[in-house]
Design a protein around this motif. Structure first.
Motif, PDB file in Angstrom:
ATOM      1  N   TYR A   1       0.729  -1.295   0.167  1.00  0.00           N
ATOM      2  CA  TYR A   1      -0.111  -0.004  -0.123  1.00  0.00           C
ATOM      3  C   TYR A   1       0.801   1.351   0.349  1.00  0.00           C
ATOM      4  N   ARG A   2       1.098   1.577  -1.297  1.00  0.00           N
ATOM      5  CA  ARG A   2       1.788   2.860  -1.595  1.00  0.00           C
ATOM      6  C   ARG A   2       1.318   3.682  -2.668  1.00  0.00           C
ATOM      7  N   ASN A   3       1.819   4.773  -2.945  1.00  0.00           N
ATOM      8  CA  ASN A   3       1.322   5.384  -4.212  1.00  0.00           C
ATOM      9  C   ASN A   3       2.297   5.483  -5.323  1.00  0.00           C
ATOM     10  N   THR A   4       1.880   5.910  -6.595  1.00  0.00           N
ATOM     11  CA  THR A   4       2.989   5.633  -7.450  1.00  0.00           C
ATOM     12  C   THR A   4       4.263   6.658  -7.182  1.00  0.00           C
ATOM     13  N   ARG A   5       4.188   7.774  -6.639  1.00  0.00           N
ATOM     14  CA  ARG A   5       5.088   8.414  -6.315  1.00  0.00           C
ATOM     15  C   ARG A   5       6.286   8.013  -5.445  1.00  0.00           C
ATOM     16  N   LEU A   6       5.807   7.272  -4.226  1.00  0.00           N
ATOM     17  CA  LEU A   6       6.618   6.413  -3.631  1.00  0.00           C
ATOM     18  C   LEU A   6       7.152   5.202  -4.204  1.00  0.00           C
ATOM     19  N   ILE A   7       6.528   4.638  -5.114  1.00  0.00           N
ATOM     20  CA  ILE A   7       6.962   3.309  -5.920  1.00  0.00           C
ATOM     21  C   ILE A   7       8.067   3.938  -6.678  1.00  0.00           C
ATOM     22  N   THR A   8       7.912   5.206  -7.361  1.00  0.00           N
ATOM     23  CA  THR A   8       9.093   5.835  -7.900  1.00  0.00           C
ATOM     24  C   THR A   8      10.240   6.112  -7.508  1.00  0.00           C
ATOM     25  N   MET A   9      10.204   6.639  -5.917  1.00  0.00           N
ATOM     26  CA  MET A   9      11.392   6.866  -5.101  1.00  0.00           C
ATOM     27  C   MET A   9      11.981   5.499  -4.701  1.00  0.00           C
ATOM     28  N   GLU A  10      11.070   4.307  -4.665  1.00  0.00           N
ATOM     29  CA  GLU A  10      11.793   3.260  -4.273  1.00  0.00           C
ATOM     30  C   GLU A  10      12.646   2.502  -5.499  1.00  0.00           C
ATOM     31  N   ALA A  11      11.910   2.772  -6.582  1.00  0.00           N
ATOM     32  CA  ALA A  11      12.752   2.106  -7.666  1.00  0.00           C
ATOM     33  C   ALA A  11      13.996   3.012  -7.792  1.00  0.00           C
ATOM     34  N   PHE A  12      14.146   4.419  -7.824  1.00  0.00           N
ATOM     35  CA  PHE A  12      15.258   5.087  -7.809  1.00  0.00           C
ATOM     36  C   PHE A  12      16.314   4.791  -6.732  1.00  0.00           C
ATOM     37  N   PHE A  13      15.842   4.380  -5.718  1.00  0.00           N
ATOM     38  CA  PHE A  13      16.816   4.034  -4.504  1.00  0.00           C
ATOM     39  C   PHE A  13      17.593   2.686  -5.049  1.00  0.00           C
ATOM     40  N   ILE A  14      16.732   1.819  -5.525  1.00  0.00           N
ATOM     41  CA  ILE A  14      17.133   0.370  -5.808  1.00  0.00           C
ATOM     42  C   ILE A  14      18.286   0.557  -6.985  1.00  0.00           C
ATOM     43  N   ILE A  15      18.091   1.482  -7.948  1.00  0.00           N
ATOM     44  CA  ILE A  15      18.929   1.869  -8.941  1.00  0.00           C
ATOM     45  C   ILE A  15      20.036   2.425  -8.429  1.00  0.00           C
ATOM     46  N   LEU A  16      19.949   3.526  -7.793  1.00  0.00           N
ATOM     47  CA  LEU A  16      20.917   4.127  -7.224  1.00  0.00           C
ATOM     48  C   LEU A  16      22.004   3.586  -6.411  1.00  0.00           C
ATOM     49  N   SER A  17      21.315   2.641  -5.619  1.00  0.00           N
ATOM     50  CA  SER A  17      22.218   1.630  -4.856  1.00  0.00           C
ATOM     51  C   SER A  17      23.272   1.130  -5.582  1.00  0.00           C
ATOM     52  N   ALA A  18      23.122   0.669  -6.791  1.00  0.00           N
ATOM     53  CA  ALA A  18      24.099   0.146  -7.892  1.00  0.00           C
ATOM     54  C   ALA A  18      24.698   1.110  -8.352  1.00  0.00           C
ATOM     55  N   THR A  19      24.239   2.032  -8.913  1.00  0.00           N
ATOM     56  CA  THR A  19      24.779   3.032  -9.927  1.00  0.00           C
ATOM     57  C   THR A  19      25.830   3.888  -8.935  1.00  0.00           C
ATOM     58  N   GLN A  20      25.474   3.982  -7.792  1.00  0.00           N
ATOM     59  CA  GLN A  20      26.575   4.946  -6.940  1.00  0.00           C
ATOM     60  C   GLN A  20      27.610   4.132  -6.589  1.00  0.00           C
ATOM     61  N   LEU A  21      27.548   2.875  -6.531  1.00  0.00           N
ATOM     62  CA  LEU A  21      28.750   2.130  -6.042  1.00  0.00           C
ATOM     63  C   LEU A  21      29.632   1.891  -7.187  1.00  0.00           C
ATOM     64  N   ILE A  22      28.967   1.774  -8.509  1.00  0.00           N
ATOM     65  CA  ILE A  22      29.972   1.568  -9.575  1.00  0.00           C
ATOM     66  C   ILE A  22      30.497   3.036  -9.997  1.00  0.00           C
ATOM     67  N   TYR A  23      29.705   3.974  -9.593  1.00  0.00           N
ATOM     68  CA  TYR A  23      30.461   5.305  -9.655  1.00  0.00           C
ATOM     69  C   TYR A  23      31.792   5.447  -8.765  1.00  0.00           C
TER      70      TYR A  23
END
Length: 154
Positions: free
Chosen positions: A121-143
């Motif tokens: 139970y969350r809205n689409t904006r929170l889903i977007t933030m969750e997806a961005f953090f999952i992506i950022l956890s990998a891209t920041q480490l690669i950076y």
């Protein structure tokens, strides 16, 4: 390694900026729709000072740490821009320490994002933030690995 680091720097900065926008909206909504204690009113039995009406029990913690991680990530991108520009061992320390600090806060926020996903139970904006953090956890480490890649000492 410099073009890869530049691309990741730009990608991460844009994603952190989007997270700041969505997180600011969530914080503003929570403040506007929070519990108001007036004269003669008592706190409810299960009152939480971090109440967000648009999500579940983990949303307050997720949004709070998301804003902290996004600010640290944007600041690390500014430090990283200086390092990319000079690409020397002298600027590596500041860029890498800021990037590692931002990555650790990103991992913490991603943990709350995973908890929020598990609670549902969350809205689409929170889903977007969750997806961005999952992506950022990998891209920041690669950076972080990319900026340590081929720094030349003068």
């Amino acid at each position: 390694m410099k073009p890869l680091a530049s691309l990741l720097l730009l990608l991460n900065f844009c994603m952190y900026a989007v997270i700041l926008g969505i997180g600011g909206w969530a914080m503003n909504t929570a403040i506007d729709h929070g519990f108001v204690i007036g004269p003669g009113l008592r706190l409810p039995a299960h009152f939480s000072p971090i109440y967000f009406p648009m999500g579940n029990a983990a949303t307050g913690f997720f949004v709070t740490f998301a804003l902290l991680a996004a600010v640290a990530g944007a600041a690390s991108a500014i430090s990283g821009l200086n390092h990319i520009r000079s690409w020397s061992a002298e600027s590596l320390g500041a860029a890498s320490s800021a990037a590692v600090f931002a990555w650790s806060l990103t991992i913490l926020a991603m943990g709350f994002a995973c908890k929020e996903i598990a609670l549902d139970y969350r809205n689409t904006r929170l889903i977007t933030m969750e997806a961005f953090f999952i992506i950022l956890s990998a891209t920041q480490l690669i950076y972080i690995f990319a900026i340590h890649g081929a720094v030349s000492t003068r």
